[in-house]
Scaffold this motif. Structure first.
Motif, PDB file in Angstrom:
ATOM      1  N   TYR A 118       0.876  -1.252   0.091  1.00 28.30           N
ATOM      2  CA  TYR A 118      -0.104  -0.006  -0.102  1.00 28.30           C
ATOM      3  C   TYR A 118       0.885   1.248   0.219  1.00 28.30           C
ATOM      4  O   TYR A 118       2.054   1.208   0.222  1.00 28.30           O
ATOM      5  N   VAL A 119       0.465   2.326  -0.553  1.00 25.06           N
ATOM      6  CA  VAL A 119       0.910   3.502  -0.523  1.00 25.06           C
ATOM      7  C   VAL A 119      -0.279   4.588   0.085  1.00 25.06           C
ATOM      8  O   VAL A 119      -1.198   4.685  -0.218  1.00 25.06           O
ATOM      9  N   SER A 120       0.056   5.505   0.979  1.00 23.69           N
ATOM     10  CA  SER A 120      -0.761   6.551   1.449  1.00 23.69           C
ATOM     11  C   SER A 120      -0.132   7.846   1.748  1.00 23.69           C
ATOM     12  O   SER A 120       1.020   7.847   1.952  1.00 23.69           O
ATOM     13  N   LEU A 121      -0.822   8.811   1.895  1.00 26.59           N
ATOM     14  CA  LEU A 121      -0.450  10.243   2.187  1.00 26.59           C
ATOM     15  C   LEU A 121      -0.691  10.480   3.633  1.00 26.59           C
ATOM     16  O   LEU A 121      -1.664  10.423   3.989  1.00 26.59           O
ATOM     17  N   GLN A 122       0.166  11.226   4.504  1.00 25.18           N
ATOM     18  CA  GLN A 122      -0.279  12.010   5.596  1.00 25.18           C
ATOM     19  C   GLN A 122       0.099  13.312   5.446  1.00 25.18           C
ATOM     20  O   GLN A 122       0.987  13.802   5.044  1.00 25.18           O
ATOM     21  N   GLN A 123      -0.871  14.020   6.089  1.00 24.09           N
ATOM     22  CA  GLN A 123      -0.640  15.610   6.218  1.00 24.09           C
ATOM     23  C   GLN A 123      -1.428  16.064   7.840  1.00 24.09           C
ATOM     24  O   GLN A 123      -2.366  16.135   7.746  1.00 24.09           O
ATOM     25  N   GLY A 124      -0.551  16.375   8.517  1.00 26.41           N
ATOM     26  CA  GLY A 124      -0.959  17.045   9.624  1.00 26.41           C
ATOM     27  C   GLY A 124      -1.022  18.670   9.498  1.00 26.41           C
ATOM     28  O   GLY A 124      -0.773  19.096   8.493  1.00 26.41           O
ATOM     29  N   PRO A 125      -1.556  19.298  10.625  1.00 25.76           N
ATOM     30  CA  PRO A 125      -1.611  20.709  10.587  1.00 25.76           C
ATOM     31  C   PRO A 125      -0.626  21.592   9.961  1.00 25.76           C
ATOM     32  O   PRO A 125      -0.580  22.568   9.308  1.00 25.76           O
ATOM     33  N   ALA A 157       1.059  12.696  -7.099  1.00 26.24           N
ATOM     34  CA  ALA A 157       1.752  12.092  -8.359  1.00 26.24           C
ATOM     35  C   ALA A 157       2.549  10.918  -8.083  1.00 26.24           C
ATOM     36  O   ALA A 157       2.438   9.714  -8.948  1.00 26.24           O
ATOM     37  N   ILE A 158       3.583  11.030  -7.021  1.00 23.90           N
ATOM     38  CA  ILE A 158       4.143   9.974  -6.685  1.00 23.90           C
ATOM     39  C   ILE A 158       3.586   8.754  -6.178  1.00 23.90           C
ATOM     40  O   ILE A 158       3.868   7.621  -6.323  1.00 23.90           O
ATOM     41  N   ARG A 159       2.615   9.192  -5.087  1.00 24.96           N
ATOM     42  CA  ARG A 159       1.546   7.954  -4.752  1.00 24.96           C
ATOM     43  C   ARG A 159       1.010   7.227  -5.835  1.00 24.96           C
ATOM     44  O   ARG A 159       1.072   6.175  -5.720  1.00 24.96           O
ATOM     45  N   ASN A 160       0.381   7.862  -6.738  1.00 25.63           N
ATOM     46  CA  ASN A 160      -0.363   7.220  -7.868  1.00 25.63           C
ATOM     47  C   ASN A 160       0.591   6.463  -8.953  1.00 25.63           C
ATOM     48  O   ASN A 160       0.182   5.340  -9.177  1.00 25.63           O
ATOM     49  N   GLU A 161       1.972   6.908  -9.039  1.00 23.18           N
ATOM     50  CA  GLU A 161       2.815   6.308  -9.686  1.00 23.18           C
ATOM     51  C   GLU A 161       3.065   5.109  -9.017  1.00 23.18           C
ATOM     52  O   GLU A 161       3.394   3.911  -9.833  1.00 23.18           O
ATOM     53  N   ALA A 165       1.560   3.206  -6.709  1.00 21.57           N
ATOM     54  CA  ALA A 165       0.520   2.308  -6.757  1.00 21.57           C
ATOM     55  C   ALA A 165       0.210   1.806  -8.276  1.00 21.57           C
ATOM     56  O   ALA A 165       0.030   0.490  -8.200  1.00 21.57           O
ATOM     57  N   GLU A 166       0.311   2.514  -9.185  1.00 19.83           N
ATOM     58  CA  GLU A 166       0.138   1.980 -10.665  1.00 19.83           C
ATOM     59  C   GLU A 166       1.364   0.938 -10.824  1.00 19.83           C
ATOM     60  O   GLU A 166       1.124  -0.116 -11.202  1.00 19.83           O
ATOM     61  N   LEU A 167       2.617   1.498 -10.548  1.00 22.47           N
ATOM     62  CA  LEU A 167       3.721   0.328 -11.054  1.00 22.47           C
ATOM     63  C   LEU A 167       3.679  -0.865 -10.090  1.00 22.47           C
ATOM     64  O   LEU A 167       4.015  -1.881 -10.421  1.00 22.47           O
ATOM     65  N   ALA A 168       3.390  -0.661  -8.773  1.00 21.32           N
ATOM     66  CA  ALA A 168       3.316  -1.889  -7.881  1.00 21.32           C
ATOM     67  C   ALA A 168       2.083  -2.912  -8.344  1.00 21.32           C
ATOM     68  O   ALA A 168       2.188  -4.016  -8.397  1.00 21.32           O
ATOM     69  N   LYS A 169       1.040  -2.271  -8.672  1.00 23.57           N
ATOM     70  CA  LYS A 169      -0.153  -3.042  -9.259  1.00 23.57           C
ATOM     71  C   LYS A 169       0.329  -3.951 -10.468  1.00 23.57           C
ATOM     72  O   LYS A 169       0.072  -4.913 -10.705  1.00 23.57           O
ATOM     73  N   VAL A 170       0.847  -3.095 -11.438  1.00 20.90           N
ATOM     74  CA  VAL A 170       1.335  -3.788 -12.535  1.00 20.90           C
ATOM     75  C   VAL A 170       2.413  -4.851 -12.654  1.00 20.90           C
ATOM     76  O   VAL A 170       2.445  -5.973 -12.997  1.00 20.90           O
ATOM     77  N   LYS A 171       3.434  -4.814 -11.565  1.00 28.25           N
ATOM     78  CA  LYS A 171       4.468  -5.728 -11.202  1.00 28.25           C
ATOM     79  C   LYS A 171       3.613  -6.965 -10.566  1.00 28.25           C
ATOM     80  O   LYS A 171       3.765  -8.003 -10.697  1.00 28.25           O
ATOM     81  N   GLU A 172       2.574  -6.572  -9.623  1.00 27.71           N
ATOM     82  CA  GLU A 172       1.775  -7.858  -9.219  1.00 27.71           C
ATOM     83  C   GLU A 172       1.277  -8.587 -10.178  1.00 27.71           C
ATOM     84  O   GLU A 172       1.045  -9.687 -10.157  1.00 27.71           O
ATOM     85  N   VAL A 173       0.515  -7.993 -11.382  1.00 24.66           N
ATOM     86  CA  VAL A 173      -0.309  -8.584 -12.268  1.00 24.66           C
ATOM     87  C   VAL A 173       0.865  -9.330 -13.048  1.00 24.66           C
ATOM     88  O   VAL A 173       0.122 -10.432 -13.320  1.00 24.66           O
ATOM     89  N   GLU A 174       1.992  -8.808 -13.474  1.00 20.21           N
ATOM     90  CA  GLU A 174       2.926  -9.589 -14.403  1.00 20.21           C
ATOM     91  C   GLU A 174       3.388 -10.816 -13.623  1.00 20.21           C
ATOM     92  O   GLU A 174       3.690 -11.818 -14.183  1.00 20.21           O
TER      93      GLU A 174
END
Length: 165
Positions: free
Chosen positions: A111-118, A149-153, A155-164
């Motif tokens: 998983y990949v997630s973003l965190q942002q405090g105050p 953008a990094i999170r999405n990239e 997530a996409e690359l990790a998913k692609v590698k998992e499918v391959e």
């Protein structure tokens, strides 16, 4: 298999210095207030004399620690933090004296997630957490748009590698 993995080159935001300074100032201020209250209570209630020595020692150590972690440490952390990603790996590299260089294969990312405090939100920053089965890795203080953008990239690359596989 991978003989030459290119070193990470991307830096975290310079605003990270301000975020870390504010965070460290808040933490040290709270601890100093607690120590001052304990010193006042010590003089008021006449506790054992060794308690006073310990409290004064802690006060001195806290002041030295505050100077280090507010003035010097944030600048050094920002200066030496690097990260990078490609189709195969996410790399995290930080530290000068205790160098840590982590290479996380895309196939292991769960998983990949973003965190942002105050405080991060005030400066328009986010931190990225990358989770594997064994642990969680963090890229601190990246500009919010770039972090998304990094999170999405990732997530996409990790998913692609998992499918391959």
């Amino acid at each position: 298999m991978y003989k030459n993995i290119e070193e990470p080159k991307r830096k975290i935001s310079p605003y990270a210095i301000n975020v870390w300074r504010i965070t460290n100032t808040i933490g040290h201020t709270i601890f100093l207030i607690i120590l001052v209250v304990l010193l006042i209570m010590d003089s008021h209630f006449a506790w054992y004399s060794w308690i006073s020595y310990i409290l004064w020692g802690l006060l001195g150590f806290t002041i030295i620690s505050a100077v280090w972690s507010i003035v010097f440490e944030p600048t050094l952390l920002q200066k030496y933090w690097r990260y990078g990603l490609n189709k195969e790996f996410v790399q995290l590299k930080h530290g000068r004296w205790n160098l840590a260089h982590q290479v996380i294969p895309m196939t292991k990312i769960q998983y990949v997630s973003l965190q942002q405090g105050p405080i991060l939100r005030k400066y328009g920053l986010s931190s990225i957490s990358i989770g594997t089965m064994a642990s969680t890795h963090e890229i601190p203080a990246i500009q919010e748009d770039e972090a998304k953008a990094i999170r999405n990239e990732i997530a996409e690359l990790a998913k692609v590698k998992e499918v391959e596989n």
